[in-house]
Design a protein around this motif. Structure first.
Motif, short mmCIF file in Angstrom:
data_model
loop_
_atom_site.label_atom_id
_atom_site.label_comp_id
_atom_site.label_asym_id
_atom_site.label_seq_id
_atom_site.Cartn_x
_atom_site.Cartn_y
_atom_site.Cartn_z
N SER A 24 14.16 -23.02 4.44
CA SER A 24 13.30 -23.75 3.51
C SER A 24 12.82 -25.08 4.04
CB SER A 24 14.05 -23.97 2.18
OG SER A 24 14.50 -22.77 1.63
N GLY A 25 12.56 -25.17 5.32
CA GLY A 25 12.22 -26.46 5.92
C GLY A 25 10.78 -26.88 5.84
N HIS A 26 9.86 -25.99 5.43
CA HIS A 26 8.44 -26.35 5.37
C HIS A 26 8.07 -26.86 3.98
CE1 HIS A 26 7.11 -25.06 9.34
NE2 HIS A 26 7.84 -23.97 9.21
N SER A 27 7.09 -27.75 3.94
CA SER A 27 6.66 -28.33 2.66
C SER A 27 5.44 -27.60 2.08
CB SER A 27 6.32 -29.81 2.83
OG SER A 27 5.26 -29.98 3.76
N GLN A 28 4.80 -26.76 2.88
CA GLN A 28 3.67 -25.97 2.40
C GLN A 28 3.86 -24.51 2.82
OE1 GLN A 28 -0.27 -27.65 2.97
NE2 GLN A 28 0.56 -29.73 3.06
N LEU A 29 2.91 -23.67 2.46
CA LEU A 29 3.05 -22.24 2.71
C LEU A 29 3.26 -21.96 4.20
CD1 LEU A 29 0.09 -20.95 3.91
CD2 LEU A 29 -0.57 -21.64 1.61
#
Length: 310
Positions: free
Chosen positions: A141-146
């Motif tokens: 879950s390290g990304h802030s966008q898709l």
């Protein structure tokens, strides 16, 4: 050049079989993926290599955005769907073998070279699966966008890369889901695609909505080892050739497929314009030198060998 039409379906992803050089799978969607269902086509090149024949088509209730062949089971492929499902199909069977559900939004990338499967989603996560047991083993879950693409390293089975609308390339270890092993600000734009070199263990490429393709040396990630500008619009997919370490291809929303040879400079060797809509899917044939397949929103699938590489 053999061509196949997917009537009423817009092409999102095309992949050559890992074991049979004449077999392909194509993931498509109705209405440009905005509504309606999806169709997976299993295709085969004729013995003469002049036509593409439909072996089977399989329907799903939502759009299909990516396809990958299993690296361990012949004739088995997985698709990422707009309803958040990962669907596993076997050629010749009408019903799915398995349906994997854990994502909360569109699954736009799947990769399955070995026993475990990766899926990347617009819900900003990457998931690691055991498809046999239908169990989600880990969520990253390290990304802030898709997340547009997640793909395993061909050299290290426990390593994968992911790219996102947040502009970052992240490298992960499968055993550590809480944080990435490395984070690179790859583009000042959405990063739509990434690919590992199969011939050089340290090389990885990214492509973005800024029209750029960048190469990264895993031994020194502070700056790109090359930047290629040739596409007039976003680059949807980039892929290294499995046959020559300096050659790579990319497809773009400018309707083109472009070929570069880094040994011959940063300008494209060849720009191929045989689509009339976004060119979306791309794959090199690992079993046949320099053969490429691409597909686009104009419902066409092409298989060809770039003239510049002959």
């Amino acid at each position: 050049m053999p061509t196949f039409l997917t009537p009423g379906r817009h092409g999102y992803s095309v992949r050559f079989s890992r074991t049979r050089p004449d077999s392909l799978a194509v993931a498509t969607s109705q209405y440009y993926g905005l509504a309606g269902g999806g169709t997976l086509f299993f295709l085969e090149l004729s013995p003469e290599g002049t036509t593409i024949v439909e072996l089977q088509k399989l329907e799903w209730s939502d759009g299909l955005f990516d396809v990958t062949w299993s690296g361990t089971a012949d004739g088995v492929a997985a698709c990422g769907a707009g309803d958040g499902a990962v669907i596993v199909w076997r050629g010749g069977c009408a019903a799915p073998l398995r349906v994997l559900r854990a994502h909360h939004s569109e699954v736009c990338s799947v990769d399955w070279p070995r026993a475990h499967l990766l899926s990347a989603s617009w819900d900003t996560t990457v998931k690691l699966w055991d498809p046999e047991s239908e169990v989600c083993l880990s969520t990253f879950s390290g990304h802030s966008q898709l997340v547009y693409t997640a793909t395993f390293s061909p050299h290290s089975p426990a390593t994968f890369a992911s790219v996102s609308g947040d502009g970052h390339l992240k490298l992960w270890t499968c055993t550590e889901s809480s944080r990435p092993a490395a984070v690179i600000k790859a583009h000042d734009a959405e990063v739509l695609s990434c690919d590992w070199s199969r011939l050089e263990t340290h090389a990885l490429a990214t492509a973005g909505s800024d029209g750029l393709v960048r190469g990264w040396d895993l031994r020194r990630l502070t700056s790109p080892m090359f930047t290629l500008k040739g596409c007039e619009c976003a680059v949807r997919r980039v892929q290294f050739s499995p046959h020559a370490p300096s050659v790579l291809a990319a497809v773009s929303y400018d309707f083109t497929t472009r070929i570069w040879d880094l040994k011959r400079g940063c300008d494209p060797l060849e720009t191929i314009r045989h689509h009339s809509e976004f060119t979306y899917g791309l794959d090199w044939n690992a079993l046949r030198p320099h053969q490429i397949a691409d597909c686009g929103w104009d419902s066409l699938v092409h298989v060809f060998t770039p003239r510049s590489l002959v």
